[in-house]
Design a protein around this motif. Structure first.
Motif, mmCIF file in Angstrom:
data_model
loop_
_atom_site.group_PDB
_atom_site.id
_atom_site.type_symbol
_atom_site.label_atom_id
_atom_site.label_comp_id
_atom_site.label_asym_id
_atom_site.label_seq_id
_atom_site.Cartn_x
_atom_site.Cartn_y
_atom_site.Cartn_z
ATOM 1 N N ASP A 31 0.880 -1.162 0.000
ATOM 2 C CA ASP A 31 0.000 0.000 0.000
ATOM 3 C C ASP A 31 0.918 1.212 0.000
ATOM 4 O O ASP A 31 1.912 1.236 0.734
ATOM 5 N N LEU A 32 0.578 2.222 -0.800
ATOM 6 C CA LEU A 32 1.384 3.437 -0.872
ATOM 7 C C LEU A 32 0.438 4.622 -0.874
ATOM 8 O O LEU A 32 -0.508 4.661 -1.662
ATOM 9 N N TYR A 33 0.680 5.574 0.023
ATOM 10 C CA TYR A 33 -0.171 6.758 0.094
ATOM 11 C C TYR A 33 0.645 7.960 0.547
ATOM 12 O O TYR A 33 1.733 7.816 1.114
ATOM 13 N N ARG A 34 0.098 9.155 0.283
ATOM 14 C CA ARG A 34 0.726 10.383 0.738
ATOM 15 C C ARG A 34 -0.026 10.874 1.965
ATOM 16 O O ARG A 34 -1.250 10.947 1.981
ATOM 17 N N ASP A 35 0.733 11.231 2.991
ATOM 18 C CA ASP A 35 0.174 11.738 4.238
ATOM 19 C C ASP A 35 0.905 13.044 4.557
ATOM 20 O O ASP A 35 1.985 13.022 5.146
ATOM 21 N N GLY A 36 0.347 14.157 4.118
ATOM 22 C CA GLY A 36 0.976 15.454 4.341
ATOM 23 C C GLY A 36 2.266 15.578 3.570
ATOM 24 O O GLY A 36 2.286 15.465 2.345
ATOM 25 N N ASP A 37 3.369 15.772 4.290
ATOM 26 C CA ASP A 37 4.680 15.978 3.668
ATOM 27 C C ASP A 37 5.510 14.698 3.587
ATOM 28 O O ASP A 37 6.736 14.740 3.622
ATOM 29 N N ARG A 38 4.822 13.558 3.486
ATOM 30 C CA ARG A 38 5.552 12.293 3.381
ATOM 31 C C ARG A 38 4.707 11.267 2.642
ATOM 32 O O ARG A 38 3.479 11.344 2.602
ATOM 33 N N TYR A 39 5.399 10.311 2.043
ATOM 34 C CA TYR A 39 4.753 9.137 1.467
ATOM 35 C C TYR A 39 4.982 7.992 2.438
ATOM 36 O O TYR A 39 6.038 7.900 3.068
ATOM 37 N N VAL A 40 3.994 7.115 2.544
ATOM 38 C CA VAL A 40 4.121 5.941 3.411
ATOM 39 C C VAL A 40 3.884 4.703 2.556
ATOM 40 O O VAL A 40 2.882 4.606 1.850
ATOM 41 N N LEU A 41 4.829 3.776 2.614
ATOM 42 C CA LEU A 41 4.739 2.520 1.881
ATOM 43 C C LEU A 41 4.693 1.402 2.905
ATOM 44 O O LEU A 41 5.583 1.303 3.752
ATOM 45 N N ASN A 42 3.648 0.582 2.869
ATOM 46 C CA ASN A 42 3.524 -0.584 3.749
ATOM 47 C C ASN A 42 3.556 -1.833 2.881
ATOM 48 O O ASN A 42 2.753 -1.959 1.953
ATOM 49 N N ALA A 43 4.478 -2.737 3.186
ATOM 50 C CA ALA A 43 4.631 -3.970 2.421
ATOM 51 C C ALA A 43 4.384 -5.170 3.335
ATOM 52 O O ALA A 43 4.944 -5.248 4.425
ATOM 53 N N ASP A 44 3.544 -6.102 2.878
ATOM 54 C CA ASP A 44 3.289 -7.323 3.636
ATOM 55 C C ASP A 44 4.434 -8.306 3.426
ATOM 56 O O ASP A 44 4.672 -8.758 2.305
ATOM 57 N N LEU A 45 5.115 -8.628 4.512
ATOM 58 C CA LEU A 45 6.212 -9.599 4.476
ATOM 59 C C LEU A 45 6.137 -10.501 5.713
ATOM 60 O O LEU A 45 7.036 -10.508 6.552
ATOM 61 N N PRO A 46 5.058 -11.280 5.843
ATOM 62 C CA PRO A 46 4.925 -12.113 7.044
ATOM 63 C C PRO A 46 5.995 -13.197 7.105
ATOM 64 O O PRO A 46 6.345 -13.794 6.099
ATOM 65 N N GLY A 47 6.504 -13.417 8.297
ATOM 66 C CA GLY A 47 7.487 -14.476 8.512
ATOM 67 C C GLY A 47 8.886 -14.143 8.033
ATOM 68 O O GLY A 47 9.762 -15.003 8.060
#
Length: 142
Positions: A31-47
């Motif tokens: 998931d990638l989104y912009r939150d104000g003055d930053r981008y946030v990338l969340n990657a699923d990497l279980p285990g």
């Protein structure tokens, strides 16, 4: 509870089981989104062992690599072994509007989170508008 049957997924699973594990990097959902003055990338990497995660920036290319090792218990008779193992890879083009030196990463509960700050020059700014006469004084002689 009703369960749906997807013949293509089942065929892919059976083919993988018959031909051995899939070669090449595995898919890493993000998931990638912009939150104000930053981008946030969340990657699923279980285990994934956080020590196996490698993140680098080369020019404008952000690369995320990780590795999940197979469970190799000696003497175990496997009845099912469906959890994927191997290497994971994703690459992203950063563009000109981010600060690659300010990127931070955190891994918790199977999710790798990267915070990518927007560069100062890419942030919106106000431009002052001046009006009226210039600051020089013009005198009229008679």
């Amino acid at each position: 509870m009703a369960m749906s049957f997807d013949p293509f997924t089942e065929l892919d699973r059976l083919t993988g089981a018959l031909l051995g594990s899939r070669q090449g990097p595995r898919f890493m959902p993000v998931d990638l989104y912009r939150d104000g003055d930053r981008y946030v990338l969340n990657a699923d990497l279980p285990g994934i062992d956080p020590g196996s995660v490698d993140i680098d920036v080369d020019g404008q290319l952000l690369t995320v690599r990780a590795n999940r090792t197979a469970d190799t218990r000696s003497g175990a008779k496997w009845l099912a072994q469906e959890r994927p193992h191997g290497s994971y890879l994703r690459q992203f083009s950063l563009g000109e509007g981010v600060d690659p030196d300010g990127i931070t990463a955190h891994y918790e509960n199977g999710v790798l989170s990267l915070v990518i700050p927007v560069s100062e020059r890419a942030k919106p700014r106000k431009i002052a508008v001046t009006s009226g006469q210039t600051t020089e004084q013009h005198s009229v002689t008679s």
